[in-house]
Scaffold this motif. Structure first.
Motif, PDB file in Angstrom:
ATOM      1  N   VAL A  18       3.353  14.224   2.110  1.00  0.00           N
ATOM      2  CA  VAL A  18       4.723  13.904   1.698  1.00  0.00           C
ATOM      3  C   VAL A  18       5.167  12.590   2.333  1.00  0.00           C
ATOM      4  CG1 VAL A  18       7.123  14.669   1.862  1.00  0.00           C
ATOM      5  CG2 VAL A  18       5.336  16.305   1.286  1.00  0.00           C
ATOM      6  N   LEU A  19       4.807  12.377   3.587  1.00  0.00           N
ATOM      7  CA  LEU A  19       5.219  11.163   4.292  1.00  0.00           C
ATOM      8  C   LEU A  19       4.392   9.928   3.920  1.00  0.00           C
ATOM      9  CD1 LEU A  19       5.837  12.664   7.846  1.00  0.00           C
ATOM     10  CD2 LEU A  19       7.548  12.006   6.131  1.00  0.00           C
ATOM     11  N   ALA A  20       3.309  10.114   3.187  1.00  0.00           N
ATOM     12  CA  ALA A  20       2.439   8.992   2.835  1.00  0.00           C
ATOM     13  C   ALA A  20       3.136   7.947   1.969  1.00  0.00           C
ATOM     14  CB  ALA A  20       1.186   9.499   2.127  1.00  0.00           C
ATOM     15  N   ASP A  21       4.153   8.343   1.228  1.00  0.00           N
ATOM     16  CA  ASP A  21       4.851   7.415   0.342  1.00  0.00           C
ATOM     17  C   ASP A  21       5.986   6.650   1.009  1.00  0.00           C
ATOM     18  OD1 ASP A  21       3.200   8.140  -1.747  1.00  0.00           O
ATOM     19  OD2 ASP A  21       4.535   9.747  -2.415  1.00  0.00           O
ATOM     20  N   VAL A  22       6.262   6.939   2.283  1.00  0.00           N
ATOM     21  CA  VAL A  22       7.336   6.239   2.991  1.00  0.00           C
ATOM     22  C   VAL A  22       6.890   4.814   3.295  1.00  0.00           C
ATOM     23  CG1 VAL A  22       8.748   6.190   5.088  1.00  0.00           C
ATOM     24  CG2 VAL A  22       8.208   8.374   3.989  1.00  0.00           C
ATOM     25  N   VAL A  23       7.716   3.855   2.944  1.00  0.00           N
ATOM     26  CA  VAL A  23       7.404   2.438   3.179  1.00  0.00           C
ATOM     27  C   VAL A  23       7.715   2.100   4.624  1.00  0.00           C
ATOM     28  CG1 VAL A  23       7.985   0.080   2.505  1.00  0.00           C
ATOM     29  CG2 VAL A  23       7.912   1.883   0.784  1.00  0.00           C
ATOM     30  N   ASP A  24       6.808   1.392   5.265  1.00  0.00           N
ATOM     31  CA  ASP A  24       6.974   0.991   6.657  1.00  0.00           C
ATOM     32  C   ASP A  24       7.687  -0.359   6.712  1.00  0.00           C
ATOM     33  OD1 ASP A  24       6.815   0.482   9.353  1.00  0.00           O
ATOM     34  OD2 ASP A  24       4.682   0.972   9.510  1.00  0.00           O
ATOM     35  N   PRO A  25       8.934  -0.417   7.220  1.00  0.00           N
ATOM     36  CA  PRO A  25       9.678  -1.671   7.236  1.00  0.00           C
ATOM     37  C   PRO A  25       9.316  -2.585   8.408  1.00  0.00           C
ATOM     38  CG  PRO A  25      11.033   0.057   8.149  1.00  0.00           C
ATOM     39  CD  PRO A  25       9.747   0.697   7.693  1.00  0.00           C
ATOM     40  N   ARG A  26       8.459  -2.110   9.313  1.00  0.00           N
ATOM     41  CA  ARG A  26       8.135  -2.896  10.505  1.00  0.00           C
ATOM     42  C   ARG A  26       7.148  -4.011  10.193  1.00  0.00           C
ATOM     43  NH1 ARG A  26       5.794   1.810  14.029  1.00  0.00           N
ATOM     44  NH2 ARG A  26       4.730   2.080  12.050  1.00  0.00           N
ATOM     45  N   MET A  27       7.180  -5.062  11.016  1.00  0.00           N
ATOM     46  CA  MET A  27       6.168  -6.109  10.910  1.00  0.00           C
ATOM     47  C   MET A  27       4.864  -5.544  11.450  1.00  0.00           C
ATOM     48  SD  MET A  27       8.162  -9.648  11.798  1.00  0.00           S
ATOM     49  CE  MET A  27       8.303  -9.322  13.531  1.00  0.00           C
TER      50      MET A  27
END
Length: 82
Positions: A18-27
Motif C-alpha cells: 500500500v505504501l509503495a505508491d507514496v511519492v517521496d518528496p525528499r532530495m
C-alpha cells in the motif's frame, strides 16, 4: 497496544504494498531509508501506542532484527528520529 508482528506487511494488500505508491518528496542526497520504510515504521509505532516523533524513534530502535527486516530496513537498521 497492537502486536505489529502479526500485521500483514508483505503481499497483496499488505502495508508495504500500500505504501509503495507514496511519492517521496525528499532530495535523494542523504536518504538512508525509502519513504515506504519510514512510513511503515511510523504507522506500526503509532498502532503500538507511540504519540510523538521521539516515541516513534524509541519504538523503532527497540524492535527485534526480525521485524526490522520484515519492514525492509536491512541496510541501516531501523530509522532514527532525525
Amino acid at each position: 497496544m497492537l502486536d505489529v508482528a502479526v500485521l500483514p506487511l508483505d503481499g497483496e494488500g499488505g502495508l508495504l504494498e500500500v505504501l509503495a505508491d507514496v511519492v517521496d518528496p525528499r532530495m535523494r542526497r542523504g536518504v538512508r531509508h525509502t519513504v515506504r520504510v519510514v512510513l511503515a515504521f511510523a504507522i506500526c509505532a503509532l498502532l503500538s501506542g507511540a504519540r510523538s516523533l521521539a516515541a516513534i524513534a524509541q519504538w523503532s530502535k527497540a524492535q527485534p532484527p526480525e521485524l526490522v527486516r520484515r519492514l525492509r530496513a536491512q541496510r541501516f537498521g531501523a530509522p532514527s528520529e532525525p
